[in-house]
Each structure stands twice: as C-alpha cells, then as structure tokens.
Design a protein around this motif. Structure first.
Motif, mmCIF file in Angstrom:
data_model
loop_
_atom_site.group_PDB
_atom_site.id
_atom_site.type_symbol
_atom_site.label_atom_id
_atom_site.label_comp_id
_atom_site.label_asym_id
_atom_site.label_seq_id
_atom_site.Cartn_x
_atom_site.Cartn_y
_atom_site.Cartn_z
ATOM 1 N N ILE A 265 0.838 -1.207 0.000
ATOM 2 C CA ILE A 265 0.000 0.000 0.000
ATOM 3 C C ILE A 265 0.872 1.257 0.000
ATOM 4 O O ILE A 265 0.557 2.258 -0.659
ATOM 5 C CB ILE A 265 -0.933 -0.010 1.227
ATOM 6 C CG1 ILE A 265 -1.900 -1.189 1.137
ATOM 7 C CG2 ILE A 265 -1.715 1.297 1.344
ATOM 8 C CD1 ILE A 265 -2.629 -1.492 2.421
ATOM 9 N N ILE A 266 1.988 1.192 0.749
ATOM 10 C CA ILE A 266 2.921 2.326 0.842
ATOM 11 C C ILE A 266 4.299 1.819 0.424
ATOM 12 O O ILE A 266 5.103 1.385 1.264
ATOM 13 C CB ILE A 266 2.968 2.902 2.280
ATOM 14 C CG1 ILE A 266 1.558 3.187 2.803
ATOM 15 C CG2 ILE A 266 3.834 4.157 2.345
ATOM 16 C CD1 ILE A 266 1.505 3.575 4.268
ATOM 17 N N PRO A 267 4.613 1.838 -0.868
ATOM 18 C CA PRO A 267 5.874 1.260 -1.354
ATOM 19 C C PRO A 267 7.122 1.916 -0.761
ATOM 20 O O PRO A 267 8.196 1.308 -0.750
ATOM 21 C CB PRO A 267 5.802 1.484 -2.871
ATOM 22 C CG PRO A 267 4.358 1.704 -3.179
ATOM 23 C CD PRO A 267 3.776 2.341 -1.968
ATOM 24 N N GLU A 268 6.983 3.153 -0.266
ATOM 25 C CA GLU A 268 8.148 3.870 0.270
ATOM 26 C C GLU A 268 8.632 3.311 1.603
ATOM 27 O O GLU A 268 9.718 3.662 2.078
ATOM 28 C CB GLU A 268 7.807 5.357 0.468
ATOM 29 C CG GLU A 268 7.439 6.096 -0.810
ATOM 30 C CD GLU A 268 5.953 6.016 -1.149
ATOM 31 O OE1 GLU A 268 5.529 6.752 -2.058
ATOM 32 O OE2 GLU A 268 5.230 5.206 -0.523
ATOM 33 N N LEU A 269 7.834 2.447 2.238
ATOM 34 C CA LEU A 269 8.213 1.904 3.540
ATOM 35 C C LEU A 269 9.407 0.965 3.424
ATOM 36 O O LEU A 269 9.508 0.177 2.477
ATOM 37 C CB LEU A 269 7.047 1.130 4.159
ATOM 38 C CG LEU A 269 5.807 1.915 4.585
ATOM 39 C CD1 LEU A 269 4.727 0.951 5.071
ATOM 40 C CD2 LEU A 269 6.126 2.928 5.665
ATOM 41 N N CYS A 270 10.312 1.049 4.416
ATOM 42 C CA CYS A 270 11.366 0.050 4.550
ATOM 43 C C CYS A 270 10.847 -1.037 5.492
ATOM 44 O O CYS A 270 9.732 -0.936 6.019
ATOM 45 C CB CYS A 270 12.651 0.691 5.086
ATOM 46 S SG CYS A 270 12.472 1.360 6.769
ATOM 47 N N GLU A 271 11.646 -2.083 5.719
ATOM 48 C CA GLU A 271 11.201 -3.173 6.597
ATOM 49 C C GLU A 271 10.894 -2.656 7.999
ATOM 50 O O GLU A 271 9.886 -3.011 8.614
ATOM 51 C CB GLU A 271 12.271 -4.274 6.672
ATOM 52 C CG GLU A 271 12.450 -5.060 5.388
ATOM 53 C CD GLU A 271 11.216 -5.852 4.986
ATOM 54 O OE1 GLU A 271 10.422 -6.208 5.879
ATOM 55 O OE2 GLU A 271 11.045 -6.097 3.777
ATOM 56 N N ASP A 272 11.773 -1.797 8.535
ATOM 57 C CA ASP A 272 11.594 -1.294 9.900
ATOM 58 C C ASP A 272 10.368 -0.396 10.025
ATOM 59 O O ASP A 272 9.605 -0.511 10.987
ATOM 60 C CB ASP A 272 12.844 -0.519 10.356
ATOM 61 C CG ASP A 272 13.942 -1.444 10.856
ATOM 62 O OD1 ASP A 272 13.627 -2.587 11.245
ATOM 63 O OD2 ASP A 272 15.114 -1.021 10.862
ATOM 64 N N SER A 273 10.177 0.514 9.066
ATOM 65 C CA SER A 273 9.024 1.419 9.162
ATOM 66 C C SER A 273 7.716 0.656 8.971
ATOM 67 O O SER A 273 6.701 0.965 9.612
ATOM 68 C CB SER A 273 9.144 2.568 8.154
ATOM 69 O OG SER A 273 9.327 2.086 6.840
ATOM 70 N N ALA A 274 7.727 -0.367 8.120
ATOM 71 C CA ALA A 274 6.524 -1.189 7.932
ATOM 72 C C ALA A 274 6.192 -1.945 9.224
ATOM 73 O O ALA A 274 5.020 -2.026 9.630
ATOM 74 C CB ALA A 274 6.728 -2.178 6.783
ATOM 75 N N ASP A 275 7.216 -2.468 9.895
ATOM 76 C CA ASP A 275 7.004 -3.190 11.149
ATOM 77 C C ASP A 275 6.500 -2.239 12.236
ATOM 78 O O ASP A 275 5.617 -2.591 13.026
ATOM 79 C CB ASP A 275 8.301 -3.870 11.589
ATOM 80 C CG ASP A 275 8.102 -4.739 12.820
ATOM 81 O OD1 ASP A 275 7.433 -5.777 12.707
ATOM 82 O OD2 ASP A 275 8.595 -4.362 13.910
#
Length: 309
Positions: A265-275
């Motif tokens: 949904i938000i491709p700009e997220l990295c693994e940490d920000s998504a978590d």
C-alpha cells in the motif's frame, strides 16, 4: 494562588492581530505580547458551568497543563497563561495563551514539493512526534485528538503537539460550532464507542506516520462505520474473539477481510518502518505498541544499534 489571571490583564498584555481559525471548542487568535513583542496564540473557549461554578475536574486539568510548563519539553506547545473571563449560569469564558507557531503538519505536507519528504526527514519528524506523545503519557495525559492540524512545525523543523488534554478541560461538551470532526485518525475502540486509554493516541500516531510517507491520509472514512470499513480493508477484520464486549456495532456487521501488506500500500516503507506501523495499527489496544516501546523500535536505531533520541 489562583491558577487564573483576570481577563482584564490579558487585554492589557496582548493585542489581537488576526483570527487564526475556529476550532471545535472556540476561536483562536494570533496576538502580540505588548511586553515582549513576541507573538502568541490566544484560544478563547467556553467551559460548562455547574451550580458551584467551574467543575473542580476542569480546574485540576488546567493546573496540570500549567504544571507541564516547568519541563519545557521541546515537542509540546507551551501554555503560557490562562485568563478567566467571567461566567454565566451556563458557561465560564477562558482565554488560554499558547506560544505561537505559524505552521501545522497538514500545511507542511501540502507545501512539500514532489517527490515528498526524504526518509531521514520522515524518521526525524516521527521520532519527535512519538517523543511528545511519550511525554504526555508519562504524565497521564491523553491527547485524544491527534491529527496533522494539531501537530505544529516550527521554522527549525521542531514538532510540537498542540491541544493536548483539552477534551478534559472542556468537559467533553459538544462542539460549539458546526466544525466537521475528522474521523481519519481515530482508533477503532473510539469509533466503536468502547473503553479507551493511551493506546488511542498510538493509533493516531501510526496514521500520521503513514501520512508522512504518502502525504495523504491512510483511512479516509465518511462516517464512523465507513471509517471502520476502511480500517478493516487494510488491517483485516479481527477474529470474533477479539471483538470488545458492549460496543455499539456487532462483529458481523463487517465482511470478513484478510490483512493487506502495508509495504504494497505504501511502497516507500522500509522493513523497519513497515514493522513499526504494523505495531501501531493493531486492532487490540492491549497489543498496540506504547510510546516508550515505539521509541525503542529498530526504526529509530542508528546503524550501530544506538537509539536516535
């Protein structure tokens, strides 16, 4: 000594320059402090008056907000003064004097040129936001209405939370004007009219951090029910066993839906920000990350593992 000054003194000390806007509980003016020359924000509000005058709970809440001043936390707006402006049988008029900051996060994001904020700027703004919320929660203050319009950004890029604790000051009265109340940052337990505590603010924090990446609200509902539909469309409908008791809407009012990947949904997220967002946008408030836990998340750590605080 009374926590209130007299309104007469306010009129002597502050010169109104312009009306900033009308909010849910009153009108805000930009004013000049005639002693120092600096600008302040005057929030003129009305508090319901009981038989014995202003409720003791209101006086306690204002006293607590004034007590926070001694900490001078960099991520909360300073309440400089409170003036008592007289009362009737129905209401008491107050003028709250805050430090003035020109820009809120909503305006800041609107002005941001494409392609948007860089990852380090988003991390910095997010960290400051959570620091401010952690400070409030550590003093047992819920914000209850976190949204971009209540988050101010100084010219130096400092984040300052505004309007915290004021729902208690106003005694939960209905809005005095026909202002549209934004549902987009409200936690599911608030929309369901269930019991709530500090996790409601952390849901709002998750919504706001997501918006820093996209510059658009994540959940844009048009009513309480529509807002819940928008939320469950992304985080998935929780199991029936997770549904709280004694809430206004039954679990079977919503269609079953699996959770969707936030990174899609938000491709700009990295693994940490998504978590991080996954931990904040959790239906069960008891499982939602606290402000303190959020500050310890890997998203806010440097490459050598140190916290960026």
């Amino acid at each position: 000594m009374s926590i209130f000054n007299q309104l007469y003194d306010a009129k002597k000390q502050y010169e109104e320059v312009a009306e900033i806007g009308t909010g849910a509980y009153g009108t805000v003016y930009k004013a000049r402090d005639l002693e120092t020359g600096r600008y302040v924000a005057l929030k003129k509000v009305r508090v319901q008056t009981g038989e014995d005058g202003m409720p003791l709970s209101t006086i306690r809440e204002i006293a607590m907000l004034k007590q926070l001043e001694k900490f001078e936390h960099p991520n909360v707006v300073r309440l400089l003064d409170v003036y008592h402006g007289g009362r009737t049988d129905l209401e008491t008029r107050l003028t709250l004097v805050f430090e003035h900051i020109d820009q809120d996060l909503s305006t800041y994001l609107e002005k941001c040129p494409s392609p948007g904020l860089g990852p380090e700027k988003i991390r910095d703004l997010s960290r400051q936001l959570v620091c401010g919320v952690d400070f409030l929660h550590s003093h047992r203050i819920l914000h209850r209405d976190l949204k971009p319009q209540n988050i101010l950004i100084t010219g130096r890029g400092e984040v300052k939370l505004a309007d915290f604790g004021l729902a208690r000051v106003y005694g939960f009265q209905m809005a005095l004007t026909s202002v549209v109340v934004t549902l987009w940052y409200r936690a599911p337990e608030v929309l369901l009219q269930g019991r709530y505590a500090t996790p409601v603010d952390m849901w709002s924090v998750g919504c706001i951090i997501a918006e820093l990446f996209t510059r658009l609200p994540l959940f844009r509902g048009t009513s309480d029910i529509d807002q819940l539909h928008k939320i469950f469309d992304i985080i998935g409908l929780p199991a029936k066993a997770e549904w709280p008791d004694s809430v206004s809407v039954p679990w079977n009012a919503f269609r079953p839906s699996p959770p969707r990947s936030l990174k899609k949904i938000i491709p700009e997220l990295c693994e940490d920000s998504a978590d991080l967002l996954q931990n904040l946008l959790t239906f069960d408030p008891s499982q939602r990350s606290s402000a303190q836990d959020t500050l310890s998340h890997g998203y806010f750590k440097t490459e050598d593992g140190q916290s960026v605080i």
